[in-house]
Design a protein around this motif. Structure first.
Motif, mmCIF file in Angstrom:
data_model
loop_
_atom_site.group_PDB
_atom_site.id
_atom_site.type_symbol
_atom_site.label_atom_id
_atom_site.label_comp_id
_atom_site.label_asym_id
_atom_site.label_seq_id
_atom_site.Cartn_x
_atom_site.Cartn_y
_atom_site.Cartn_z
ATOM 1 N N ARG A 1 1.454 11.239 16.979
ATOM 2 C CA ARG A 1 0.541 11.931 16.060
ATOM 3 C C ARG A 1 -0.298 10.882 15.359
ATOM 4 O O ARG A 1 0.187 9.802 15.034
ATOM 5 N N SER A 2 -1.543 11.214 15.114
ATOM 6 C CA SER A 2 -2.411 10.254 14.451
ATOM 7 C C SER A 2 -3.451 10.970 13.603
ATOM 8 O O SER A 2 -4.139 11.873 14.078
ATOM 9 N N MET A 3 -3.584 10.550 12.359
ATOM 10 C CA MET A 3 -4.611 11.095 11.478
ATOM 11 C C MET A 3 -5.985 10.534 11.828
ATOM 12 O O MET A 3 -6.997 11.049 11.393
ATOM 13 N N SER A 4 -6.039 9.457 12.604
ATOM 14 C CA SER A 4 -7.312 8.812 12.920
ATOM 15 C C SER A 4 -7.946 9.354 14.195
ATOM 16 O O SER A 4 -9.008 8.907 14.597
ATOM 17 N N GLY A 5 -7.308 10.306 14.840
ATOM 18 C CA GLY A 5 -7.880 10.904 16.035
ATOM 19 C C GLY A 5 -7.542 10.171 17.320
ATOM 20 O O GLY A 5 -8.036 10.526 18.378
ATOM 21 N N VAL A 6 -6.701 9.149 17.260
ATOM 22 C CA VAL A 6 -6.306 8.431 18.462
ATOM 23 C C VAL A 6 -5.396 9.339 19.274
ATOM 24 O O VAL A 6 -4.472 9.937 18.741
ATOM 25 N N ARG A 7 -5.673 9.454 20.544
ATOM 26 C CA ARG A 7 -4.899 10.339 21.408
ATOM 27 C C ARG A 7 -4.283 9.577 22.572
ATOM 28 O O ARG A 7 -4.843 8.616 23.058
ATOM 29 N N PHE A 8 -3.171 10.082 23.038
ATOM 30 C CA PHE A 8 -2.511 9.559 24.226
ATOM 31 C C PHE A 8 -3.337 9.965 25.438
ATOM 32 O O PHE A 8 -3.754 11.108 25.565
ATOM 33 N N THR A 9 -3.588 9.039 26.319
ATOM 34 C CA THR A 9 -4.346 9.355 27.527
ATOM 35 C C THR A 9 -3.434 9.230 28.732
ATOM 36 O O THR A 9 -3.017 8.130 29.098
ATOM 37 N N PRO A 10 -3.102 10.346 29.379
ATOM 38 C CA PRO A 10 -2.162 10.300 30.503
ATOM 39 C C PRO A 10 -2.688 9.519 31.708
ATOM 40 O O PRO A 10 -1.921 9.094 32.546
ATOM 41 N N GLU A 11 -4.004 9.302 31.774
ATOM 42 C CA GLU A 11 -4.545 8.538 32.888
ATOM 43 C C GLU A 11 -4.062 7.095 32.867
ATOM 44 O O GLU A 11 -3.958 6.441 33.881
ATOM 45 N N ARG A 12 -3.813 6.560 31.694
ATOM 46 C CA ARG A 12 -3.345 5.187 31.562
ATOM 47 C C ARG A 12 -2.364 5.101 30.390
ATOM 48 O O ARG A 12 -2.676 4.576 29.330
ATOM 49 N N PRO A 13 -1.160 5.650 30.573
ATOM 50 C CA PRO A 13 -0.214 5.725 29.476
ATOM 51 C C PRO A 13 0.406 4.396 29.058
ATOM 52 O O PRO A 13 0.804 4.227 27.937
ATOM 53 N N SER B 1 0.819 -1.224 0.000
ATOM 54 C CA SER B 1 0.000 0.000 0.000
ATOM 55 C C SER B 1 0.851 1.271 0.000
ATOM 56 O O SER B 1 0.331 2.362 -0.206
ATOM 57 N N GLY B 2 2.147 1.123 0.261
ATOM 58 C CA GLY B 2 3.029 2.281 0.385
ATOM 59 C C GLY B 2 3.325 2.625 1.835
ATOM 60 O O GLY B 2 4.189 3.442 2.128
ATOM 61 N N ALA B 3 2.584 2.021 2.759
ATOM 62 C CA ALA B 3 2.826 2.234 4.186
ATOM 63 C C ALA B 3 4.138 1.566 4.587
ATOM 64 O O ALA B 3 4.592 0.632 3.926
ATOM 65 N N SER B 4 4.702 2.043 5.671
ATOM 66 C CA SER B 4 5.929 1.427 6.185
ATOM 67 C C SER B 4 5.960 1.523 7.701
ATOM 68 O O SER B 4 5.313 2.381 8.293
ATOM 69 N N VAL B 5 6.711 0.628 8.302
ATOM 70 C CA VAL B 5 6.951 0.635 9.741
ATOM 71 C C VAL B 5 8.468 0.666 9.924
ATOM 72 O O VAL B 5 9.178 -0.181 9.384
ATOM 73 N N SER B 6 8.931 1.657 10.673
ATOM 74 C CA SER B 6 10.361 1.797 10.926
ATOM 75 C C SER B 6 10.647 1.540 12.400
ATOM 76 O O SER B 6 9.827 1.842 13.256
ATOM 77 N N PHE C 1 10.197 8.109 28.303
ATOM 78 C CA PHE C 1 8.827 7.702 28.011
ATOM 79 C C PHE C 1 7.935 8.908 27.731
ATOM 80 O O PHE C 1 7.244 8.967 26.714
ATOM 81 N N ARG C 2 7.946 9.888 28.622
ATOM 82 C CA ARG C 2 7.085 11.065 28.456
ATOM 83 C C ARG C 2 7.417 11.829 27.177
ATOM 84 O O ARG C 2 6.536 12.313 26.481
ATOM 85 N N TYR C 3 8.704 11.964 26.873
ATOM 86 C CA TYR C 3 9.083 12.709 25.675
ATOM 87 C C TYR C 3 8.624 11.988 24.410
ATOM 88 O O TYR C 3 8.048 12.600 23.517
ATOM 89 N N VAL C 4 8.859 10.699 24.351
ATOM 90 C CA VAL C 4 8.489 9.948 23.145
ATOM 91 C C VAL C 4 6.974 9.949 22.938
ATOM 92 O O VAL C 4 6.510 10.171 21.827
ATOM 93 N N VAL C 5 6.187 9.738 23.982
ATOM 94 C CA VAL C 5 4.737 9.745 23.781
ATOM 95 C C VAL C 5 4.226 11.140 23.440
ATOM 96 O O VAL C 5 3.173 11.271 22.818
ATOM 97 N N SER C 6 4.967 12.191 23.775
ATOM 98 C CA SER C 6 4.557 13.539 23.380
ATOM 99 C C SER C 6 4.680 13.746 21.877
ATOM 100 O O SER C 6 4.102 14.675 21.322
ATOM 101 N N ILE D 1 5.208 10.716 15.284
ATOM 102 C CA ILE D 1 5.191 9.259 15.288
ATOM 103 C C ILE D 1 3.766 8.748 15.512
ATOM 104 O O ILE D 1 3.204 8.939 16.591
ATOM 105 N N PRO D 2 3.163 8.085 14.512
ATOM 106 C CA PRO D 2 1.797 7.597 14.674
ATOM 107 C C PRO D 2 1.679 6.294 15.474
ATOM 108 O O PRO D 2 0.623 5.999 16.009
ATOM 109 N N LEU D 3 2.730 5.515 15.565
ATOM 110 C CA LEU D 3 2.704 4.261 16.311
ATOM 111 C C LEU D 3 3.958 4.186 17.168
ATOM 112 O O LEU D 3 5.074 4.256 16.652
#
Length: 85
Positions: A65-77, A18-23, A57-62, A41-43
């Motif tokens: 990014r996601s085009m699908s609207g998935v967000r990081f939730t600090p309550e259960r990281p 599809s043209g997608a890639s995982v690095s 950990f905190r820096y990387v999860v900051s 980073i989407p994943l």
């Protein structure tokens, strides 16, 4: 089910039809955390999360990014599981 992905070991990446890639990449030391500055980073997956500092950990999860609207939730990281046996 075959997904048709092809590995590119010299750049630690899998490419899909599809043209997608995982690095894959690493973050070993707190002093190199800013090498990731500006990344989007989407994943994000951690192998052996207990080996990362809270700063890493905190820096990387900051950077998540996601085009699908998935967000990081600090309550259960993250969830840590333990195998009893």
């Amino acid at each position: 089910m075959a997904i048709g992905a092809s590995p590119k070991e010299h750049v630690l990446q899998w490419s899909f039809p599809s043209g997608a890639s995982v690095s894959f990449a690493h973050l070993e030391h707190d002093k190199t955390v800013l090498n990731w500055q500006g990344s989007q980073i989407p994943l994000i997956c951690f192998d052996e999360l207990t080996h990362f500092s809270a700063k890493q950990f905190r820096y990387v999860v900051s950077l998540n990014r996601s085009m699908s609207g998935v967000r990081f939730t600090p309550e259960r990281p993250a969830t840590l599981t333990q195998t009893v046996g």
